[in-house]
Design a protein around this motif. Structure first.
Motif, PDB file in Angstrom:
ATOM      1  N   GLU A  43       0.812  -1.212   0.000  1.00  0.00           N
ATOM      2  CA  GLU A  43       0.000   0.000   0.000  1.00  0.00           C
ATOM      3  C   GLU A  43       0.851   1.270   0.000  1.00  0.00           C
ATOM      4  O   GLU A  43       0.313   2.377  -0.037  1.00  0.00           O
ATOM      5  CB  GLU A  43      -0.920   0.012   1.223  1.00  0.00           C
ATOM      6  CG  GLU A  43      -2.004  -1.051   1.180  1.00  0.00           C
ATOM      7  CD  GLU A  43      -2.944  -0.865   0.003  1.00  0.00           C
ATOM      8  OE1 GLU A  43      -3.470   0.248  -0.167  1.00  0.00           O
ATOM      9  OE2 GLU A  43      -3.131  -1.840  -0.747  1.00  0.00           O
ATOM     10  N   LEU A  63       3.953   3.931  -1.483  1.00  0.00           N
ATOM     11  CA  LEU A  63       4.178   4.624  -2.758  1.00  0.00           C
ATOM     12  C   LEU A  63       4.752   3.693  -3.811  1.00  0.00           C
ATOM     13  O   LEU A  63       4.199   3.555  -4.910  1.00  0.00           O
ATOM     14  CB  LEU A  63       5.132   5.810  -2.519  1.00  0.00           C
ATOM     15  CG  LEU A  63       5.635   6.538  -3.771  1.00  0.00           C
ATOM     16  CD1 LEU A  63       4.496   7.229  -4.489  1.00  0.00           C
ATOM     17  CD2 LEU A  63       6.734   7.533  -3.385  1.00  0.00           C
ATOM     18  N   ARG A  93       2.505   0.325  -4.685  1.00  0.00           N
ATOM     19  CA  ARG A  93       1.349   0.515  -5.564  1.00  0.00           C
ATOM     20  C   ARG A  93       1.757   0.628  -7.030  1.00  0.00           C
ATOM     21  O   ARG A  93       1.118   0.049  -7.915  1.00  0.00           O
ATOM     22  CB  ARG A  93       0.579   1.767  -5.140  1.00  0.00           C
ATOM     23  CG  ARG A  93      -0.162   1.626  -3.824  1.00  0.00           C
ATOM     24  CD  ARG A  93      -0.977   2.863  -3.530  1.00  0.00           C
ATOM     25  NE  ARG A  93      -1.741   2.730  -2.293  1.00  0.00           N
ATOM     26  CZ  ARG A  93      -2.641   3.606  -1.886  1.00  0.00           C
ATOM     27  NH1 ARG A  93      -2.887   4.696  -2.610  1.00  0.00           N
ATOM     28  NH2 ARG A  93      -3.299   3.417  -0.757  1.00  0.00           N
ATOM     29  N   ARG A 148       3.691  10.764  -6.249  1.00  0.00           N
ATOM     30  CA  ARG A 148       2.256  10.554  -6.141  1.00  0.00           C
ATOM     31  C   ARG A 148       1.699  11.359  -4.961  1.00  0.00           C
ATOM     32  O   ARG A 148       2.335  11.470  -3.920  1.00  0.00           O
ATOM     33  CB  ARG A 148       1.926   9.068  -5.927  1.00  0.00           C
ATOM     34  CG  ARG A 148       2.262   8.165  -7.110  1.00  0.00           C
ATOM     35  CD  ARG A 148       1.342   8.406  -8.285  1.00  0.00           C
ATOM     36  NE  ARG A 148       1.548   7.438  -9.353  1.00  0.00           N
ATOM     37  CZ  ARG A 148       2.448   7.549 -10.329  1.00  0.00           C
ATOM     38  NH1 ARG A 148       3.240   8.609 -10.341  1.00  0.00           N
ATOM     39  NH2 ARG A 148       2.560   6.628 -11.259  1.00  0.00           N
ATOM     40  N   THR A 149       0.494  11.878  -5.115  1.00  0.00           N
ATOM     41  CA  THR A 149      -0.138  12.643  -4.039  1.00  0.00           C
ATOM     42  C   THR A 149      -0.498  11.764  -2.854  1.00  0.00           C
ATOM     43  O   THR A 149      -0.696  12.259  -1.741  1.00  0.00           O
ATOM     44  CB  THR A 149      -1.407  13.351  -4.542  1.00  0.00           C
ATOM     45  OG1 THR A 149      -2.341  12.358  -5.009  1.00  0.00           O
ATOM     46  CG2 THR A 149      -1.097  14.319  -5.676  1.00  0.00           C
ATOM     47  N   SER A 150      -0.595  10.460  -3.062  1.00  0.00           N
ATOM     48  CA  SER A 150      -0.962   9.536  -1.990  1.00  0.00           C
ATOM     49  C   SER A 150       0.204   9.206  -1.068  1.00  0.00           C
ATOM     50  O   SER A 150       0.038   8.482  -0.089  1.00  0.00           O
ATOM     51  CB  SER A 150      -1.516   8.237  -2.588  1.00  0.00           C
ATOM     52  OG  SER A 150      -0.563   7.635  -3.460  1.00  0.00           O
ATOM     53  N   ASP A 151       1.374   9.733  -1.356  1.00  0.00           N
ATOM     54  CA  ASP A 151       2.542   9.500  -0.511  1.00  0.00           C
ATOM     55  C   ASP A 151       2.328  10.133   0.866  1.00  0.00           C
ATOM     56  O   ASP A 151       1.440  10.972   1.047  1.00  0.00           O
ATOM     57  CB  ASP A 151       3.783  10.103  -1.180  1.00  0.00           C
ATOM     58  CG  ASP A 151       5.090   9.578  -0.601  1.00  0.00           C
ATOM     59  OD1 ASP A 151       5.045   8.679   0.257  1.00  0.00           O
ATOM     60  OD2 ASP A 151       6.156  10.076  -1.022  1.00  0.00           O
ATOM     61  N   HIS A 152       3.159   9.744   1.835  1.00  0.00           N
ATOM     62  CA  HIS A 152       3.063  10.326   3.170  1.00  0.00           C
ATOM     63  C   HIS A 152       3.188  11.842   3.077  1.00  0.00           C
ATOM     64  O   HIS A 152       4.119  12.366   2.456  1.00  0.00           O
ATOM     65  CB  HIS A 152       4.164   9.778   4.078  1.00  0.00           C
ATOM     66  CG  HIS A 152       4.022   8.325   4.394  1.00  0.00           C
ATOM     67  ND1 HIS A 152       2.991   7.839   5.165  1.00  0.00           N
ATOM     68  CD2 HIS A 152       4.764   7.256   4.032  1.00  0.00           C
ATOM     69  CE1 HIS A 152       3.120   6.523   5.284  1.00  0.00           C
ATOM     70  NE2 HIS A 152       4.178   6.148   4.597  1.00  0.00           N
ATOM     71  N   ARG A 173       2.574  20.168  -1.764  1.00  0.00           N
ATOM     72  CA  ARG A 173       1.244  20.364  -1.182  1.00  0.00           C
ATOM     73  C   ARG A 173       1.112  21.756  -0.569  1.00  0.00           C
ATOM     74  O   ARG A 173       0.109  22.451  -0.762  1.00  0.00           O
ATOM     75  CB  ARG A 173       1.021  19.283  -0.124  1.00  0.00           C
ATOM     76  CG  ARG A 173      -0.415  18.954   0.219  1.00  0.00           C
ATOM     77  CD  ARG A 173      -0.442  17.669   1.013  1.00  0.00           C
ATOM     78  NE  ARG A 173      -1.798  17.171   1.178  1.00  0.00           N
ATOM     79  CZ  ARG A 173      -2.550  17.386   2.242  1.00  0.00           C
ATOM     80  NH1 ARG A 173      -2.074  18.128   3.215  1.00  0.00           N
ATOM     81  NH2 ARG A 173      -3.751  16.881   2.325  1.00  0.00           N
ATOM     82  N   GLU A 222      -6.540  17.903  -7.279  1.00  0.00           N
ATOM     83  CA  GLU A 222      -7.236  17.452  -6.084  1.00  0.00           C
ATOM     84  C   GLU A 222      -7.801  18.623  -5.283  1.00  0.00           C
ATOM     85  O   GLU A 222      -8.889  18.534  -4.707  1.00  0.00           O
ATOM     86  CB  GLU A 222      -6.286  16.639  -5.198  1.00  0.00           C
ATOM     87  CG  GLU A 222      -5.912  15.285  -5.784  1.00  0.00           C
ATOM     88  CD  GLU A 222      -5.109  14.440  -4.816  1.00  0.00           C
ATOM     89  OE1 GLU A 222      -4.850  14.915  -3.686  1.00  0.00           O
ATOM     90  OE2 GLU A 222      -4.740  13.316  -5.184  1.00  0.00           O
ATOM     91  N   ASN A 255     -12.571  16.543  -2.761  1.00  0.00           N
ATOM     92  CA  ASN A 255     -11.343  16.560  -1.980  1.00  0.00           C
ATOM     93  C   ASN A 255     -11.079  17.969  -1.459  1.00  0.00           C
ATOM     94  O   ASN A 255     -11.380  18.964  -2.107  1.00  0.00           O
ATOM     95  CB  ASN A 255     -10.140  16.139  -2.841  1.00  0.00           C
ATOM     96  CG  ASN A 255     -10.212  14.679  -3.207  1.00  0.00           C
ATOM     97  OD1 ASN A 255      -9.988  13.823  -2.390  1.00  0.00           O
ATOM     98  ND2 ASN A 255     -10.531  14.405  -4.459  1.00  0.00           N
TER      99      ASN A 255
END
Length: 308
Positions: free
Chosen positions: A11, A13, A16, A164-168, A178, A297, A303
């Motif tokens: 799950e 970075l 995936r 990726r934006t889903s990274d920590h 961000r 996003e 979001n």
């Protein structure tokens, strides 16, 4: 028969992105992650769960770890039991399989500590400076010893992977991107600290090439870099994030943390010679794409972007 690959830390970075690529190429991929769902939820510290997950797998990509230096400093015991104990569970399970699986272990540029000479090569002396780094050095030792039991193993050393934006959210590249999109301040701990930022698509492509080598029966490689080979300071990274986001963000300078490496960039020579791998996504391109994704996003009705 399609190759069956287990990815621990699936799950995360890298997990995936590698999983997507392997699935597209016809591999049967099983995930194993503390954040997984259903049969793919598992903790590498649980030896029984690891052994069950590895049943009938042809190979394992071992990514699961306490994956940040600062987390290791906050909870050294958790870092060690996860990074070293979890790896021992994978190796022990592998030794007991009827058909021995290949195993790829994800290590880190942190194993070098502060290299005297840059760019660092895979032969640069290992001088770990923190708990996380020491856990990775011990992990590499265990992986190399496992070859005595007939396991084909390889070690990859990675450096500041992003994309990726889903990274920590508190990793430096997504944190800067961000914050710049949100117009928030960017905190820079050591503006002159210099690192090697490597896009996750490049890292995934290298790992998949290595997996294919293992699948084809090749011997495990000596430790190998998947790094960009380019040096960028944190100050430069922050400025790029603000520029690409067309942001009014300001930079807050802070002193570096005592357990952080100050300078690193690596030479990907072995990756090129052994796997014909070279990085293809420059930092400027990868950061620009990441900021565009954060912007998308931020303006999506479903979001809400909050500054770190």
């Amino acid at each position: 028969m399609n190759q069956r690959v287990l990815i621990t830390g699936s799950e995360g970075l890298i997990g995936r992105v590698v999983r997507e690529s392997l699935s597209e190429q016809g591999f049967v991929v099983k995930g194993f992650d503390i954040r997984g769902k259903g049969s793919e939820k598992g903790d590498v510290r649980d030896a029984t769960s690891v052994a069950d997950a590895m049943t009938s797998c042809d190979g394992v990509l071992h990514l699961a770890a306490v994956s940040r230096v600062v987390w290791g400093e906050r909870d050294p015991e958790l870092c060690w039991t996860t990074n070293v104990g979890g790896l021992m569970n994978v190796l022990n399970a592998g030794k007991k399989q009827n058909r021995l699986p290949w195993i790829i272990f994800a290590s880190s540029r942190e194993v070098y500590g502060q290299p005297v000479v840059l760019p660092a090569t895979e032969d640069t002396p290992l001088m770990p400076m923190n708990v996380y780094a020491r856990s990775k050095v011990e992990g590499e030792r265990l992986v190399q010893l496992a070859r005595e039991y007939g396991l084909r193993t390889s070690i990859v050393r990675l450096s500041n992977v992003f994309g990726r934006t889903s990274d920590h959210v508190d990793r430096v590249v997504p944190a800067f991107a961000r914050a710049a999109v949100a117009g928030a301040s960017l905190r820079v701990d050591g503006a002159d600290h210099t690192f090697d930022f490597t896009h996750v698509e490049d890292v995934s492509r290298g790992i998949v090439s290595l997996i294919q080598r293992m699948v084809d029966g090749g011997e495990g490689l000596a430790p190998i870099h998947f790094v960009s080979g380019k040096a960028t300071t944190l100050g430069e990274l922050a400025a790029l994030a603000i520029e690409f986001a067309k942001s009014q963000s300001t930079v807050i300078s802070a002193p570096p943390r005592h357990f952080d490496v100050a300078r690193f960039y690596g030479a990907p020579i072995r990756a090129k010679s052994a796997l014909n791998w070279v990085p293809q996504v420059p930092l400027r391109e990868g950061l620009s794409r990441l900021i565009a994704d954060f912007e998308h996003e931020a303006y999506s009705p479903s979001n809400t972007l909050s500054a770190t």
